[in-house]
Write a protein that holds these residues in place. Structure first.
Motif, PDB file in Angstrom:
ATOM      1  N   THR A  56       8.771  12.044   9.936  1.00 34.23           N
ATOM      2  CA  THR A  56       8.046  11.619   8.732  1.00 34.23           C
ATOM      3  C   THR A  56       8.612  12.325   7.501  1.00 34.23           C
ATOM      4  N   ARG A  57       8.924  13.604   7.658  1.00 35.59           N
ATOM      5  CA  ARG A  57       9.578  14.327   6.554  1.00 35.59           C
ATOM      6  C   ARG A  57      10.906  13.663   6.210  1.00 35.59           C
ATOM      7  N   PHE A  58      11.644  13.271   7.234  1.00 33.65           N
ATOM      8  CA  PHE A  58      12.931  12.609   7.044  1.00 33.65           C
ATOM      9  C   PHE A  58      12.755  11.296   6.282  1.00 33.65           C
ATOM     10  N   ALA A  59      11.788  10.497   6.718  1.00 36.92           N
ATOM     11  CA  ALA A  59      11.561   9.193   6.080  1.00 36.92           C
ATOM     12  C   ALA A  59      11.124   9.349   4.634  1.00 36.92           C
ATOM     13  N   LEU A  60      10.200  10.263   4.403  1.00 40.63           N
ATOM     14  CA  LEU A  60       9.676  10.454   3.050  1.00 40.63           C
ATOM     15  C   LEU A  60      10.771  10.949   2.110  1.00 40.63           C
ATOM     16  N   ALA A  61      11.617  11.830   2.618  1.00 43.02           N
ATOM     17  CA  ALA A  61      12.731  12.311   1.795  1.00 43.02           C
ATOM     18  C   ALA A  61      13.680  11.180   1.442  1.00 43.02           C
ATOM     19  N   ARG A  62      13.965  10.326   2.405  1.00 45.07           N
ATOM     20  CA  ARG A  62      14.871   9.215   2.140  1.00 45.07           C
ATOM     21  C   ARG A  62      14.256   8.250   1.125  1.00 45.07           C
ATOM     22  N   CYS A  63      12.949   8.038   1.225  1.00 51.74           N
ATOM     23  CA  CYS A  63      12.284   7.150   0.270  1.00 51.74           C
ATOM     24  C   CYS A  63      12.356   7.709  -1.145  1.00 51.74           C
ATOM     25  N   LEU A  64      12.182   9.004  -1.263  1.00 45.33           N
ATOM     26  CA  LEU A  64      12.280   9.632  -2.575  1.00 45.33           C
ATOM     27  C   LEU A  64      13.689   9.530  -3.132  1.00 45.33           C
ATOM     28  N   GLU A  65      14.680   9.783  -2.281  1.00 42.78           N
ATOM     29  CA  GLU A  65      16.067   9.777  -2.738  1.00 42.78           C
ATOM     30  C   GLU A  65      16.505   8.386  -3.156  1.00 42.78           C
ATOM     31  N   GLU A  66      15.964   7.364  -2.477  1.00 44.01           N
ATOM     32  CA  GLU A  66      16.371   5.988  -2.761  1.00 44.01           C
ATOM     33  C   GLU A  66      15.360   5.266  -3.652  1.00 44.01           C
ATOM     34  N   ARG A  67      14.569   6.048  -4.391  1.00 43.78           N
ATOM     35  CA  ARG A  67      13.503   5.442  -5.189  1.00 43.78           C
ATOM     36  C   ARG A  67      14.043   4.412  -6.180  1.00 43.78           C
ATOM     37  N   ASP A  68      15.127   4.730  -6.847  1.00 45.53           N
ATOM     38  CA  ASP A  68      15.698   3.803  -7.816  1.00 45.53           C
ATOM     39  C   ASP A  68      16.187   2.534  -7.139  1.00 45.53           C
ATOM     40  N   LEU A  69      16.845   2.691  -6.001  1.00 49.07           N
ATOM     41  CA  LEU A  69      17.334   1.531  -5.266  1.00 49.07           C
ATOM     42  C   LEU A  69      16.179   0.648  -4.820  1.00 49.07           C
ATOM     43  N   MET A  70      15.147   1.264  -4.253  1.00 51.80           N
ATOM     44  CA  MET A  70      14.024   0.480  -3.756  1.00 51.80           C
ATOM     45  C   MET A  70      13.277  -0.215  -4.878  1.00 51.80           C
ATOM     46  N   SER A  71      13.197   0.443  -6.026  1.00 51.12           N
ATOM     47  CA  SER A  71      12.542  -0.174  -7.170  1.00 51.12           C
ATOM     48  C   SER A  71      13.260  -1.456  -7.575  1.00 51.12           C
ATOM     49  N   LEU A 126       4.552  12.690 -14.380  1.00 50.82           N
ATOM     50  CA  LEU A 126       5.341  11.685 -15.093  1.00 50.82           C
ATOM     51  C   LEU A 126       4.446  10.559 -15.583  1.00 50.82           C
ATOM     52  N   ASP A 127       4.862   9.906 -16.635  1.00 46.65           N
ATOM     53  CA  ASP A 127       4.134   8.751 -17.148  1.00 46.65           C
ATOM     54  C   ASP A 127       4.697   7.443 -16.589  1.00 46.65           C
ATOM     55  N   ASN A 128       5.969   7.486 -16.205  1.00 45.25           N
ATOM     56  CA  ASN A 128       6.647   6.276 -15.730  1.00 45.25           C
ATOM     57  C   ASN A 128       7.547   6.627 -14.561  1.00 45.25           C
ATOM     58  N   ILE A 129       7.549   5.801 -13.524  1.00 46.29           N
ATOM     59  CA  ILE A 129       8.367   6.076 -12.341  1.00 46.29           C
ATOM     60  C   ILE A 129       9.851   6.065 -12.675  1.00 46.29           C
ATOM     61  N   ASP A 130      10.224   5.379 -13.731  1.00 47.39           N
ATOM     62  CA  ASP A 130      11.633   5.342 -14.135  1.00 47.39           C
ATOM     63  C   ASP A 130      12.129   6.717 -14.592  1.00 47.39           C
ATOM     64  N   ASP A 131      11.190   7.618 -14.897  1.00 47.16           N
ATOM     65  CA  ASP A 131      11.567   8.958 -15.348  1.00 47.16           C
ATOM     66  C   ASP A 131      11.831   9.909 -14.184  1.00 47.16           C
ATOM     67  N   ASP A 153       0.832  -1.212   0.000  1.00 42.70           N
ATOM     68  CA  ASP A 153       0.000   0.000   0.000  1.00 42.70           C
ATOM     69  C   ASP A 153       0.863   1.257   0.000  1.00 42.70           C
ATOM     70  N   PHE A 154       1.923   1.227   0.804  1.00 43.90           N
ATOM     71  CA  PHE A 154       2.799   2.398   0.862  1.00 43.90           C
ATOM     72  C   PHE A 154       3.468   2.641  -0.487  1.00 43.90           C
ATOM     73  N   ASN A 155       4.046   1.611  -1.057  1.00 43.08           N
ATOM     74  CA  ASN A 155       4.746   1.759  -2.339  1.00 43.08           C
ATOM     75  C   ASN A 155       3.802   2.189  -3.454  1.00 43.08           C
ATOM     76  N   ARG A 156       2.596   1.636  -3.422  1.00 41.69           N
ATOM     77  CA  ARG A 156       1.604   1.996  -4.444  1.00 41.69           C
ATOM     78  C   ARG A 156       1.217   3.478  -4.319  1.00 41.69           C
ATOM     79  N   GLU A 157       0.988   3.923  -3.071  1.00 41.11           N
ATOM     80  CA  GLU A 157       0.594   5.320  -2.850  1.00 41.11           C
ATOM     81  C   GLU A 157       1.727   6.284  -3.198  1.00 41.11           C
ATOM     82  N   LEU A 158       2.947   5.944  -2.777  1.00 40.91           N
ATOM     83  CA  LEU A 158       4.070   6.827  -3.062  1.00 40.91           C
ATOM     84  C   LEU A 158       4.328   6.927  -4.558  1.00 40.91           C
ATOM     85  N   THR A 159       4.250   5.811  -5.251  1.00 42.07           N
ATOM     86  CA  THR A 159       4.460   5.824  -6.697  1.00 42.07           C
ATOM     87  C   THR A 159       3.408   6.690  -7.388  1.00 42.07           C
ATOM     88  N   ALA A 160       2.153   6.526  -6.983  1.00 47.00           N
ATOM     89  CA  ALA A 160       1.064   7.306  -7.591  1.00 47.00           C
ATOM     90  C   ALA A 160       1.249   8.796  -7.328  1.00 47.00           C
TER      91      ALA A 160
END
Length: 360
Positions: free
Chosen positions: A333-348, A291-296, A276-283
């Motif tokens: 929460t700001r810290f966590a969300l920022a880290r998730c964004l920065e590591e988006r490629d890694l997590m993917s 963006l059309d694709n998260i890879d962008d 649920d978290f990954n789906r919401e963050l990606t959306a």
């Protein structure tokens, strides 16, 4: 000198965890879950095709692997082989069985048991590669056991099951000594390094190993299997970005973050392993950045600040810590969300099947 002060049971649990980590890494492309203390065997690794690797891990805490003193090997072998064969009778299809030890002669040194095994030589030998004398050692153990599931078999049924079992069996020796230094982890560290190199990760080998061992210790008590996602997310957790106390490249209330950081890291790990978290963050990323694709998506501190401010309220629920003031909860929460964004490629890469390669 060998450290003979270690408690045998603690050493045995650690060896069990090490074998589980090794099996997971060597099969990570298809691994679904890892159970460091399975309901049927010491270690159970479930694969995506329904295949299960059952393993019995036996060790000597007071004997260095370089020594040839294998006193009690027969007790360990009898317990392990009987247990594996019992599981085979219940689940003969799509299963693999391993007897893994940290001493040179798992089948003993007499009656032909030491053939194929050498001091300072490590690896696995399949059941079909065992000599006739070694097969006889295993066969006699099973014929003399008192387990009801085995004794009720007719001679014909036992013979058929036994030789099929050998086709699914392997016996392996691991380098895992009782030294005080980290030398005992040399083999595991080498495997982890090969795994990280194969996947182009720059994560610290020692920190990743320590995290996985801690994860295994928790699993030993909780008994629940660790999913592939939970296992691989350790790579993100021990990476410099996640382990630091920075937010958008700057130190922010370091004392506040440090005070609850260990608890918060566990919360991050749990949240990011949730679909649920990954789906919401990606959306949200796709919508906010059009963006059309998260890879962008490409990370930037300035844009991450705007994103977290815009969506902060939606994500507080994922990183909730009890007894934490609202101001600190929002900061973390700001810290966590920022880290998730920065590591988006890694997590993917970590979460998508087919992205991660086996060590070899």
């Amino acid at each position: 000198m060998v450290d003979r002060s270690a408690h045998p049971s603690a050493f045995g649990w650690e060896f069990q965890i090490v074998t589980a980590i090794s099996l997971a890494i060597n099969n990570i492309e298809n691994t679904v879950s890892i159970n460091f203390e399975g309901p049927l065997e010491d270690v159970e690794v479930s694969l995506s095709d329904g295949h299960v690797i059952f393993s019995q891990a036996k060790s000597y805490a007071k004997t260095d692997i370089d020594e040839a003193n294998n006193t009690g090997w027969n007790v360990k072998l009898t317990s392990a082989i009987t247990g594996l064969f019992e599981v085979y009778l219940k689940q003969p299809d799509n299963s693999e069985f391993k007897y893994l030890v940290n001493y040179p002669y798992p089948l003993g040194k007499s009656k032909g048991g030491k053939t194929n095994f050498r001091v300072n030589e490590y690896g696995e030998i399949s059941g079909t590669e065992l000599t006739s004398q070694q097969v006889k050692i295993i066969r006699e153990i099973l014929q003399n056991c008192q387990d009801d599931d085995i004794t009720k078999l007719s001679s014909e049924e036992f013979d058929s099951s036994f030789y099929q079992f050998l086709n699914h069996l392997s016996i392996g020796t691991y380098r895992f000594t009782n030294f005080k230094s980290d030398r005992r982890f040399s083999s595991l560290d080498s495997l982890i390094k090969d795994f990280l190199d194969a996947n182009r990760f720059s994560t610290s080998v020692v920190r990743l190993r320590n995290h996985w061992i801690k994860q295994g210790e928790t699993n030993l008590t909780q008994k629940d299997p660790v999913t592939r996602t939970e296992f691989l997310f350790a790579i993100a957790l021990v990476d410099n970005t996640f382990s630091g106390n920075e937010l958008f490249g700057q130190k922010v209330n370091t004392k506040q973050i440090s005070r609850v950081y260990d608890r918060f890291v566990d919360t991050i790990e749990h949240a990011i392993s949730m679909e649920d978290f990954n789906r919401e963050l990606t959306a949200d990323v796709l919508d906010y950045f059009e963006l059309d694709n998260i890879d962008d998506y490409f990370y930037s501190d300035d844009e991450a600040i705007k994103f977290t401010e815009h969506y902060l309220e939606n994500y507080l629920k994922y990183f909730k810590l009890n007894n934490l003031p609202e101001s600190e909860q929002r900061l973390l929460t700001r810290f966590a969300l920022a880290r998730c964004l920065e590591e988006r490629d890694l997590m993917s890469r970590l979460f998508n099947k087919g992205e991660i390669k086996n060590a070899y």
